[in-house]
Design an enzyme around this catalytic site. Structure first.
Site, mmCIF file in Angstrom:
data_model
loop_
_atom_site.group_PDB
_atom_site.id
_atom_site.type_symbol
_atom_site.label_atom_id
_atom_site.label_comp_id
_atom_site.label_asym_id
_atom_site.label_seq_id
_atom_site.Cartn_x
_atom_site.Cartn_y
_atom_site.Cartn_z
ATOM 1 N N PHE A 111 0.604 -6.669 27.250
ATOM 2 C CA PHE A 111 0.935 -5.402 27.197
ATOM 3 C C PHE A 111 0.360 -4.755 25.816
ATOM 4 O O PHE A 111 0.237 -3.301 25.716
ATOM 5 C CB PHE A 111 2.023 -4.889 27.969
ATOM 6 C CG PHE A 111 3.140 -4.830 26.678
ATOM 7 C CD1 PHE A 111 3.642 -3.699 26.023
ATOM 8 C CD2 PHE A 111 3.904 -6.004 26.429
ATOM 9 C CE1 PHE A 111 4.502 -3.589 24.984
ATOM 10 C CE2 PHE A 111 4.911 -6.369 25.412
ATOM 11 C CZ PHE A 111 5.022 -5.061 24.762
ATOM 12 N N LYS A 112 0.507 -5.470 24.943
ATOM 13 C CA LYS A 112 0.213 -4.616 23.457
ATOM 14 C C LYS A 112 -1.217 -4.058 23.439
ATOM 15 O O LYS A 112 -1.537 -3.308 22.583
ATOM 16 C CB LYS A 112 0.467 -5.720 22.284
ATOM 17 C CG LYS A 112 1.725 -6.445 22.602
ATOM 18 C CD LYS A 112 2.872 -5.514 22.071
ATOM 19 C CE LYS A 112 4.234 -6.538 22.133
ATOM 20 N NZ LYS A 112 4.643 -7.144 20.923
#
Length: 466
Positions: A111-112
């Site tokens: 998700f980063k």
């Protein structure tokens, strides 16, 4: 839009300066002086927008006059065009009104990427405009490092130094960082844990004299406001896909540093109907112990099958405490100074106010593996260990089954094959084609002692213009 520090003593800054500054000069974190607020009618009008168009509507009020609209739209289009799914953040249904939002379709499978692919472009834009060079210094518990390197490796005006805890990230996570070779990329394996790495970063931002006044540090960790800003968007995306804003949503968020779930808190404050946020943690459960019992106390950090959440000092929690204390920076500073010495609690009415929105749960390794196996047997859907913790916490804490419960799927299961194997499944998750040769690529990293002076000396010696 102006930004103020959670400790109340640093000067207010504009977006460009906050982007480059990271930690405030008083040790606090920057937050917007005020939040934009969207009406239900306005949110409803965003149905059917592409992810990048939605991202523009949600984020541009935070950027405003710092970047022209056309330039910011172009950045967003380029950022999310690099994701492997047309929906960018697709939803997968597990059960009645139970969903996983896949946030791992970006280039580094976590998700980063949503924030760090954008952050690299923002840094390039601002640094080119200012004709300025910076040194990026970041700490990672596994996923931030590779996403930061991938997002910033082409930036002409940066050198990147990423600290990770030696032998405490998965092999895939390590190789994703250490096989990206470039003169401006430096991976440092610290003989300590993530909190040690994060402490070094904070100390270095507080005193940058080791750089000799020739450059400045820039942050890629979620202390950087731009990270939080970009993560707000997918809460709106999920809601709009499932009938929002005309119905409320609940979210379960695997979190160690509190950044991803703080973005959900901000989405609610900006007008998105959210009835529940579940803080999902592993055995390193300081956030769960606070939210369930109003006791903030650091324990010894433990190594788990969900290493990205092996964190005991949750930096972004300070941003929530700032709001819970009526944005009183002096009160936050005093509370955190006391927390460094021993357990602390906040006033009961403040804690109860937080509990109106937040629930929490801590999930051990065995239960994580059980959940991976159970969900696969039910749906032939493979969860990574962090997302499995989110799913289990969601099921344990769910308040209302008529409200859609969305667990944020934070990473691709191929990043954590040991956890999948330990769950007893014979299936082996495969890396996507662009990473198929990961284990054959050359690695490059430096192992250093758990000593801030040694790490600072390495950075001072190896940045481009040293």
């Amino acid at each position: 839009m102006r930004y103020i520090s959670t400790r109340g003593e640093a000067p207010a800054l504009g977006f460009e300066d906050v982007l480059l500054t990271g930690l405030a000069s008083d040790g606090g974190l920057y937050v917007p002086e005020s939040l934009p607020h969207f009406s239900l009618e306005e949110i409803r009008s965003w149905r059917g927008l592409s992810y990048s168009e939605l991202a523009f509507n949600v984020m541009y009020p935070f950027v405003n006059d710092a970047i022209p609209e056309e330039d910011f739209r172009k950045m967003l289009t380029e950022t999310y065009a690099g994701f492997a799914h047309q929906a960018v953040a697709p939803l997968v249904q597990l059960d009645t009104n139970e969903w996983v939002m896949e946030l791992f379709r970006g280039p580094t499978l976590a998700f980063k990427d949503f924030a760090l692919q954008l952050l690299g472009r923002l840094l390039d834009y601002v640094l080119e405009k200012r004709k300025q060079h910076v040194v990026i210094m970041g700490a990672t518990s596994g996923d931030t490092g590779s996403a930061a390197i991938e997002g910033c490796r082409h930036c002409e005006h940066v050198d990147i130094f990423i600290l990770h805890p030696y032998q405490r990230v998965s092999e895939v996570q390590r190789r994703q960082m250490t096989t990206v070779l470039g003169d401006n990329i430096h991976n440092i394996a610290v003989k300590g844990n993530f909190d040690d790495c994060q402490r070094m970063v904070k100390e270095s931002f507080g005193d940058q004299s080791f750089l000799g006044g020739k450059t400045q540090l820039a942050a890629v960790n979620s202390i950087n406001w731009a990270r939080i800003m970009a993560q707000i968007v997918y809460y709106f995306q999920a809601s709009l896909a499932l009938g929002g804003p005309d119905r409320s949503m609940a979210f379960s968020v695997p979190t160690g540093n509190f950044g991803d779930i703080f973005a959900g808190y901000l989405a609610k404050k900006m007008g998105l109907p959210i009835s529940q946020l579940v803080i999902a943690t592993n055995r390193n459960d300081i956030l769960h112990r606070f939210m369930s019992g109003n006791r903030y106390e650091q324990h010894k950090l433990e190594h788990t099958l969900s290493p990205s959440m092996d964190i005991m000092v949750s930096s972004n929690f300070e941003r929530l405490l700032f709001d819970l204390h009526g944005r009183d920076g002096a009160a936050v500073k005093e509370l955190l100074e006391n927390a460094a010495k021993g357990p602390v609690s906040i006033e009961d009415y403040r804690w109860r106010h937080a509990r109106k929105l937040f629930d929490s749960d801590a999930v051990d390794d065995k239960t994580t593996c059980d959940t991976i196996r159970e969900v696969f047997e039910q749906n032939e859907y493979l969860l990574d260990p962090h997302t499995a913790i989110g799913v289990k916490a969601a099921r344990n804490c769910r308040r209302d089954t008529s409200v859609p419960m969305i667990t944020l799927g934070t990473a691709h299961p191929a990043k954590f094959p040991d956890a999948i194997a330990e769950s007893g499944l014979s299936v082996k998750p495969q890396l996507p084609p662009h990473m198929a040769d990961l284990f054959e690529r050359e690695e490059r990293y430096t192992v250093l002692d758990n000593d801030v002076a040694g790490v600072q000396g390495f950075i001072a010696e190896h940045w481009k213009n040293a």
